[in-house]
Design a protein around this motif. Structure first.
Motif, mmCIF file in Angstrom:
data_model
loop_
_atom_site.group_PDB
_atom_site.id
_atom_site.type_symbol
_atom_site.label_atom_id
_atom_site.label_comp_id
_atom_site.label_asym_id
_atom_site.label_seq_id
_atom_site.Cartn_x
_atom_site.Cartn_y
_atom_site.Cartn_z
ATOM 1 N N SER A 1 -0.520 -5.580 5.550
ATOM 2 C CA SER A 1 0.155 -5.245 4.294
ATOM 3 C C SER A 1 1.443 -4.490 4.567
ATOM 4 O O SER A 1 1.707 -4.065 5.681
ATOM 5 N N LYS A 2 2.210 -4.315 3.488
ATOM 6 C CA LYS A 2 3.433 -3.536 3.612
ATOM 7 C C LYS A 2 3.125 -2.101 3.177
ATOM 8 O O LYS A 2 2.593 -1.881 2.083
ATOM 9 N N LEU A 3 3.449 -1.149 4.047
ATOM 10 C CA LEU A 3 3.182 0.248 3.684
ATOM 11 C C LEU A 3 4.444 0.884 3.133
ATOM 12 O O LEU A 3 5.520 0.722 3.697
ATOM 13 N N GLN A 4 4.275 1.581 2.026
ATOM 14 C CA GLN A 4 5.422 2.215 1.393
ATOM 15 C C GLN A 4 5.140 3.707 1.209
ATOM 16 O O GLN A 4 4.226 4.071 0.480
ATOM 17 N N SER A 5 5.917 4.526 1.914
ATOM 18 C CA SER A 5 5.666 5.967 1.866
ATOM 19 C C SER A 5 6.532 6.644 0.817
ATOM 20 O O SER A 5 7.723 6.377 0.736
ATOM 21 N N VAL A 6 5.920 7.515 0.024
ATOM 22 C CA VAL A 6 6.703 8.340 -0.890
ATOM 23 C C VAL A 6 6.620 9.783 -0.410
ATOM 24 O O VAL A 6 5.702 10.151 0.317
ATOM 25 N N ILE B 1 0.862 -1.190 0.000
ATOM 26 C CA ILE B 1 0.000 0.000 0.000
ATOM 27 C C ILE B 1 0.896 1.236 0.000
ATOM 28 O O ILE B 1 1.743 1.400 0.887
ATOM 29 N N ALA B 2 0.700 2.098 -0.994
ATOM 30 C CA ALA B 2 1.513 3.319 -1.081
ATOM 31 C C ALA B 2 0.844 4.442 -0.287
ATOM 32 O O ALA B 2 -0.385 4.562 -0.269
ATOM 33 N N THR B 3 1.652 5.232 0.382
ATOM 34 C CA THR B 3 1.118 6.402 1.103
ATOM 35 C C THR B 3 2.037 7.597 0.825
ATOM 36 O O THR B 3 3.156 7.432 0.354
ATOM 37 N N THR B 4 1.535 8.795 1.114
ATOM 38 C CA THR B 4 2.365 9.993 0.954
ATOM 39 C C THR B 4 2.763 10.475 2.346
ATOM 40 O O THR B 4 1.905 10.662 3.219
ATOM 41 N N LEU B 5 4.064 10.648 2.527
ATOM 42 C CA LEU B 5 4.635 11.012 3.819
ATOM 43 C C LEU B 5 3.938 12.234 4.441
ATOM 44 O O LEU B 5 3.750 13.244 3.776
ATOM 45 N N GLY B 6 3.560 12.114 5.706
ATOM 46 C CA GLY B 6 3.013 13.255 6.446
ATOM 47 C C GLY B 6 1.532 13.485 6.287
ATOM 48 O O GLY B 6 0.986 14.413 6.869
#
Ligand code: KH2
Length: 256
Positions: free
Chosen positions: A163-168, A144-149
């Protein structure tokens, strides 16, 4: 008698200093309202790269607030990962709207709210069979992609513990990770999701409905009751006068 006079004096001085500490006085004195905004949130706050000017729903709201205060508006560039710090460090007097979250509320004040939305997951259309529910995205091996902050980064931890969270980091965006196939899904407001699936027909909204009703409000320094009350009352007034209704229509927005 002297004690009484001293007590009255102390109370008067305290009241005066408490009042003087409000942003409201500083804004009027400086003739300027400093507004922190990211400029990357369609249609709330968008920076036009050609002119470097901001536009959007919240930009109109802040321009109107400044006009009613009788001051100029100054937009101060902010980023999602530091937007709260900008309030606590006094880089601006107020932010454009953000989602109210408990972690932000610990350090910043929230004004009255004026927009409610639901959260939905986005996946690639071609994966809709595999990912047709929120639950199907909460699995070992799913990214799961997320945006930092952002509030979505916080919420994703709750929704997808397996799930694995991946922050961009902005200006990169979570949904771009989904588009590029580096992530299986991301979550965002139904407002943004509806726009995204039109702009990128490869994307689709997971059909089992919105979750997590969330509220947008502006951030102000925590504990500045005078300033917060002023803005919150102003929002209520503007709601009664139909200002928000008109503005929502201008940007094709619909609060839940
Ligand atoms: S929130 C704003 O206050 N969004 O919820 C999130 O953190 C805004 C969805 C970052 C613009 C880029 C759009 C994510």
């Amino acid at each position: 008698m002297i004690k009484k006079i001293l007590a009255i004096l102390a109370i008067t001085l305290f009241a005066a200093s408490a009042h003087a500490a409000s942003k409201l006085d500083a804004i009027k004195k400086n003739g300027e309202l400093r507004v922190g905004t990211t400029g990357d949130w369609d249609p709330m706050s968008m920076k036009d790269p050609a002119t470097n000017k901001y536009k959007g729903f919240d930009i109109d709201v802040m321009s109107e607030l400044a006009k009613d205060l009788g001051v100029k508006v100054k937009f101060v560039p902010a980023e999602w990962k530091t937007i709260v710090a900008g309030i606590t460090a006094d880089r601006y007097d107020i932010s454009t709207s953000v989602t109210k979250t408990p972690s932000r509320a610990k350090v910043a004040g929230f004004t009255a709210t004026y927009y409610k939305y639901a959260t939905v997951p986005i996946v690639l259309k071609k994966n809709l069979k595999k990912f047709s529910t929120w639950d199907s995205l909460n699995k070992n091996g799913v990214i799961i992609a997320t945006t930092l902050g952002t509030s979505q980064e916080e919420k994703a931890k709750e929704f997808f513990p397996k799930s694995k969270l991946q922050s961009v980091e902005a200006p990169a965006r979570d949904f771009q990770e989904v588009l590029a196939g580096r992530a299986d899904g991301n979550i965002t407001s139904s407002t943004e999701a509806n726009k995204l699936v039109i702009k990128y027909p490869q994307l689709a909204i997971v059909p089992d409905g919105g979750k997590n009703p969330a509220f947008l409000a502006m951030m102000v320094p925590k504990g500045d009751k005078v300033w917060n009350d002023y803005v919150s009352n102003w929002i209520q007034d503007k709601q009664s006068s139909g200002f928000f209704k008109k503005l929502l229509a201008k940007y094709n927005l619909k609060s839940l």
